[in-house]
Design a protein around this motif. Structure first.
Motif, short mmCIF file in Angstrom:
data_model
loop_
_atom_site.label_atom_id
_atom_site.label_comp_id
_atom_site.label_asym_id
_atom_site.label_seq_id
_atom_site.Cartn_x
_atom_site.Cartn_y
_atom_site.Cartn_z
N HIS A 12 -19.33 17.21 11.06
CA HIS A 12 -19.90 16.53 12.22
C HIS A 12 -19.09 16.81 13.47
N TYR A 13 -19.67 16.44 14.60
CA TYR A 13 -18.97 16.55 15.88
C TYR A 13 -19.36 15.38 16.76
N LEU A 14 -18.35 14.80 17.40
CA LEU A 14 -18.55 13.71 18.37
C LEU A 14 -17.92 14.10 19.69
N PRO A 15 -18.61 13.87 20.80
CA PRO A 15 -18.01 14.16 22.11
C PRO A 15 -16.72 13.36 22.30
N GLU A 16 -15.85 13.90 23.16
CA GLU A 16 -14.55 13.27 23.37
C GLU A 16 -14.65 11.91 24.05
N ARG A 17 -15.61 11.74 24.93
CA ARG A 17 -15.69 10.50 25.69
C ARG A 17 -16.16 9.34 24.83
N HIS A 45 -20.08 7.41 21.65
CA HIS A 45 -19.62 8.62 22.33
C HIS A 45 -20.72 9.14 23.24
N PHE A 46 -20.32 9.59 24.44
CA PHE A 46 -21.27 10.22 25.36
C PHE A 46 -20.83 11.65 25.64
N ALA A 47 -21.80 12.55 25.62
CA ALA A 47 -21.52 13.96 25.89
C ALA A 47 -21.13 14.15 27.35
N SER A 48 -20.27 15.13 27.58
CA SER A 48 -19.92 15.48 28.96
C SER A 48 -21.08 16.24 29.59
#
Length: 323
Positions: A12-17, A45-48
């Motif tokens: 999986h991947y989660l945005p940093e924010r 998490h919210f995408a940049s």
């Protein structure tokens, strides 16, 4: 012998924010306690700005390939479940195909909103069982932050961005309920309930829309329909609730998850819950939860998992698989 689609790898991947509930207190008439008590969500998490759905999906895909010990050259197809693709076309799946360096095979998107990953699993399973493909990357990825109305406190606090992916691989099995892999699926929809959860804009209407939801009504439908679809798919596999080791539900709302588990007669200790950390990531929520649970070593080989989800449409369904 029977061909089963088995899970070969997951990631999986989660945005940093990371956005805690307290951040909404600055702009909305809401509180951390209000959000937690109604949804169980603590953060998301919210995408940049430069992170699109296909970018999130590609990062999750690479993590799943690494977990499986495979490369893009080993994959025959990519299926991406999403309601928030980068562009109207081409599909996000073809963008993932290019990003991971996959030069052959096929790629397409599936849109069933929060039920998208269940629909994607069902389609990938059918392609593998039919002999059309040997290995398929199945991905759920969303950037729901792009379609939220930041003035609507009843919806904008519920959703997050992220992606999860798994590799399904064909394997010979005995054709019994004890086989590893996908054992049964159940898919449903009822367009009469379209107005309960939708985006009020799109290409054909020549408008840019935001997510709209009748939360109380969605909750009422969710608990009944999720328990029913889980029982149906278990029955098709020749199994019952007593055989279930883990439920991995769509992570929409802790009260829906708890209510569904109660209807199925399963203790919360056997339910994977990540909604508190991710919010509702729509089609990404089930593969995210699967990946997190695997990383936490919750699943043991041979254990029986049920995944179930409901989303706009209304569309809902479930998959029974043995780990």
């Amino acid at each position: 012998m029977t061909i089963r689609a088995q899970v070969a790898g997951i990631g999986h991947y989660l945005p940093e924010r990371v956005v805690p509930n307290s951040e909404f207190e600055k702009t909305l008439d809401t509180t951390d306690e209000w959000i937690r008590s109604r949804s169980g969500i603590e953060r998301r998490h919210f995408a940049s700005e430069d992170e699109t759905t296909s970018i999130l999906a590609s990062r999750a895909a690479n993590a799943a390939l690494a977990d499986a010990g495979l490369t893009a050259a080993d994959i025959d197809g990519v299926v991406v479940a999403t309601s928030t693709p980068d562009l109207t076309f081409p599909s996000a799946a073809t963008m993932v195909q290019a990003r991971i360096g996959m030069e052959g095979g096929f790629a397409f998107d599936i849109q069933a909103v929060c039920a998208g990953f269940v629909y994607a699993l069902a389609n990938a399973n059918a392609l593998i069982v039919s002999g059309t493909a040997k290995r398929i990357l199945v991905i759920g990825a969303e950037t729901f932050s792009r379609i939220l109305d930041w003035n609507d406190r009843s919806t904008c606090v519920l959703f997050g961005d992220g992606a999860g992916a798994l590799v399904l691989e064909a394997a010979e099995a005995e054709g019994t309920p004890q086989d590893r892999g996908i054992l049964a699926v159940d898919l449903n929809s009822d367009g009469r309930f379209r107005d309960l959860l939708y985006v009020d804009g799109g290409v054909s209407t020549n408008s840019i829309g935001h997510l709209r939801m009748e939360g109380r009504e969605v909750f009422r439908h969710a608990v009944e329909k999720l328990a029913a679809t889980a029982r149906t798919s278990l029955g098709r596999a020749g199994l019952t609730e007593a055989d279930v080791d883990w439920v991995v539900p769509h992570q929409a709302n802790s009260r829906i998850i708890t209510g569904t588990a109660k209807k199925l007669g399963l203790p919360l200790e056997r339910v994977v819950m990540t909604v508190q950390d991710h919010g509702n990531t729509s089609a990404a929520s089930i593969p995210l939860a699967l990946s997190v649970a695997k990383a936490e070593e919750k699943f043991q080989p041979g254990q029986l998992l049920v995944t179930e989800a409901i989303g706009g449409g209304l569309a809902w369904g479930s998959v029974v698989l043995r780990w």
